[in-house]
Design a protein around this motif. Sequence first.
Motif, mmCIF file in Angstrom:
data_model
loop_
_atom_site.group_PDB
_atom_site.id
_atom_site.type_symbol
_atom_site.label_atom_id
_atom_site.label_comp_id
_atom_site.label_asym_id
_atom_site.label_seq_id
_atom_site.Cartn_x
_atom_site.Cartn_y
_atom_site.Cartn_z
ATOM 1 N N PRO A 9 0.847 -1.197 0.000
ATOM 2 C CA PRO A 9 0.000 0.000 0.000
ATOM 3 C C PRO A 9 0.879 1.243 0.000
ATOM 4 O O PRO A 9 1.866 1.305 0.730
ATOM 5 C CB PRO A 9 -0.784 -0.138 1.306
ATOM 6 N N VAL A 10 0.548 2.215 -0.845
ATOM 7 C CA VAL A 10 1.349 3.436 -0.941
ATOM 8 C C VAL A 10 0.441 4.645 -1.098
ATOM 9 O O VAL A 10 -0.691 4.538 -1.561
ATOM 10 C CB VAL A 10 2.345 3.385 -2.123
ATOM 11 N N GLY A 11 0.976 5.808 -0.740
ATOM 12 C CA GLY A 11 0.298 7.080 -0.983
ATOM 13 C C GLY A 11 0.742 7.649 -2.318
ATOM 14 O O GLY A 11 1.540 7.051 -3.050
ATOM 15 N N GLU A 12 0.226 8.830 -2.629
ATOM 16 C CA GLU A 12 0.494 9.438 -3.929
ATOM 17 C C GLU A 12 1.972 9.731 -4.160
ATOM 18 O O GLU A 12 2.502 9.459 -5.244
ATOM 19 C CB GLU A 12 -0.319 10.719 -4.078
ATOM 20 N N LYS A 13 2.670 10.268 -3.176
ATOM 21 C CA LYS A 13 4.078 10.618 -3.374
ATOM 22 C C LYS A 13 4.933 9.384 -3.666
ATOM 23 O O LYS A 13 5.793 9.413 -4.537
ATOM 24 C CB LYS A 13 4.618 11.376 -2.169
ATOM 25 N N GLU A 14 4.690 8.301 -2.936
ATOM 26 C CA GLU A 14 5.457 7.079 -3.193
ATOM 27 C C GLU A 14 5.110 6.514 -4.566
ATOM 28 O O GLU A 14 5.992 6.042 -5.287
ATOM 29 C CB GLU A 14 5.226 6.035 -2.099
ATOM 30 N N PRO A 57 -1.918 13.269 5.084
ATOM 31 C CA PRO A 57 -1.744 14.427 4.204
ATOM 32 C C PRO A 57 -0.507 14.316 3.311
ATOM 33 O O PRO A 57 -0.501 14.822 2.191
ATOM 34 C CB PRO A 57 -1.622 15.612 5.169
ATOM 35 N N PHE A 58 0.547 13.639 3.764
ATOM 36 C CA PHE A 58 1.765 13.490 2.974
ATOM 37 C C PHE A 58 1.486 12.751 1.663
ATOM 38 O O PHE A 58 2.096 13.029 0.645
ATOM 39 C CB PHE A 58 2.844 12.761 3.779
ATOM 40 N N GLY A 59 0.548 11.815 1.695
ATOM 41 C CA GLY A 59 0.190 11.031 0.509
ATOM 42 C C GLY A 59 -1.041 11.561 -0.197
ATOM 43 O O GLY A 59 -1.649 10.861 -1.007
ATOM 44 N N VAL A 114 -7.530 1.650 -5.721
ATOM 45 C CA VAL A 114 -7.320 3.027 -5.274
ATOM 46 C C VAL A 114 -8.398 3.349 -4.242
ATOM 47 O O VAL A 114 -9.585 3.081 -4.470
ATOM 48 C CB VAL A 114 -7.430 4.036 -6.440
ATOM 49 N N TYR A 115 -7.972 3.929 -3.124
ATOM 50 C CA TYR A 115 -8.894 4.388 -2.086
ATOM 51 C C TYR A 115 -8.722 5.893 -1.948
ATOM 52 O O TYR A 115 -7.614 6.373 -1.715
ATOM 53 C CB TYR A 115 -8.606 3.701 -0.752
ATOM 54 N N ILE A 116 -9.810 6.628 -2.089
ATOM 55 C CA ILE A 116 -9.765 8.085 -2.071
ATOM 56 C C ILE A 116 -10.381 8.591 -0.772
ATOM 57 O O ILE A 116 -11.553 8.312 -0.490
ATOM 58 C CB ILE A 116 -10.514 8.667 -3.285
ATOM 59 N N GLY A 117 -9.602 9.329 0.002
ATOM 60 C CA GLY A 117 -10.077 9.893 1.257
ATOM 61 C C GLY A 117 -10.910 11.146 1.037
ATOM 62 O O GLY A 117 -10.861 11.769 -0.035
ATOM 63 N N SER A 118 -11.641 11.540 2.053
ATOM 64 C CA SER A 118 -12.540 12.691 1.941
ATOM 65 C C SER A 118 -11.792 14.012 1.754
ATOM 66 O O SER A 118 -12.354 14.973 1.235
ATOM 67 C CB SER A 118 -13.452 12.774 3.171
ATOM 68 N N LYS A 119 -10.524 14.075 2.148
ATOM 69 C CA LYS A 119 -9.742 15.312 2.008
ATOM 70 C C LYS A 119 -8.846 15.310 0.764
ATOM 71 O O LYS A 119 -8.051 16.223 0.572
ATOM 72 C CB LYS A 119 -8.883 15.538 3.250
ATOM 73 N N TYR A 120 -8.992 14.318 -0.069
ATOM 74 C CA TYR A 120 -8.173 14.209 -1.275
ATOM 75 C C TYR A 120 -8.367 15.438 -2.166
ATOM 76 O O TYR A 120 -9.481 15.903 -2.380
ATOM 77 C CB TYR A 120 -8.536 12.945 -2.057
ATOM 78 N N GLU A 121 -7.240 15.953 -2.675
ATOM 79 C CA GLU A 121 -7.281 17.045 -3.649
ATOM 80 C C GLU A 121 -6.708 16.505 -4.948
ATOM 81 O O GLU A 121 -5.750 15.736 -4.942
ATOM 82 C CB GLU A 121 -6.462 18.232 -3.153
ATOM 83 N N LYS A 122 -7.293 16.911 -6.042
ATOM 84 C CA LYS A 122 -6.858 16.422 -7.351
ATOM 85 C C LYS A 122 -5.332 16.447 -7.440
ATOM 86 O O LYS A 122 -4.691 17.422 -7.057
ATOM 87 C CB LYS A 122 -7.466 17.264 -8.460
ATOM 88 N N SER A 123 -4.789 15.389 -7.976
ATOM 89 C CA SER A 123 -3.341 15.267 -8.103
ATOM 90 C C SER A 123 -2.784 16.311 -9.059
ATOM 91 O O SER A 123 -3.408 16.639 -10.070
ATOM 92 C CB SER A 123 -2.984 13.873 -8.608
ATOM 93 N N GLU A 124 -1.606 16.806 -8.731
ATOM 94 C CA GLU A 124 -0.908 17.716 -9.634
ATOM 95 C C GLU A 124 -0.198 16.939 -10.739
ATOM 96 O O GLU A 124 0.257 17.522 -11.717
ATOM 97 C CB GLU A 124 0.097 18.554 -8.849
ATOM 98 N N SER A 125 -0.121 15.636 -10.577
ATOM 99 C CA SER A 125 0.544 14.773 -11.552
ATOM 100 C C SER A 125 -0.471 14.252 -12.571
ATOM 101 O O SER A 125 -1.399 13.532 -12.221
ATOM 102 C CB SER A 125 1.213 13.599 -10.844
#
Length: 141
Positions: A9-14, A57-59, A114-125
């Motif tokens: 399991p990884v976050g967006e940055k990883e 928040p880091f991910g 993919v699991y999207i949390g309630s505070k997710y902001e659209k990826s810049e990538s």
Amino acid sequence: MKTRILYRPVGEKELQLIAESGFKQFPPRLEWQPIFYPVLNEEYASEIASKWNTTDPFGNYVGFVTKFAITEEEFQKYTIENVGGKIHNELWVPSEKLTEFNKAIQKTIEVVKVYIGSKYEKSESSAITKLMKGIENVYEN
């Protein structure tokens, strides 16, 4: 060649770092992370991605479940640790062995959920956004 399937399991940055490698390797651990720990089953990886990564928040409040195959020979070099319940089994790879571990990955690292949390902001990538649109198993928390 015999292989073993593992999950991470990884976050967006990883995931961005994994994508930069062509989905061929996991990034080095941070200095305060002595162990790289892929897990032995998709259920446990999904639990971490949905409960932990979506609150981090880091991910960017998103959790990805990755799946990959490793050679049996490499797999056997490390210990399996149970860190809780029946399904909570992890392969503990010392951080200094991650380069060697990455070389034993067969084919590519695949994103299966993919699991999207309630505070997710659209990826810049744009690559991450495109990847998220291509995954069938997307869950919103």
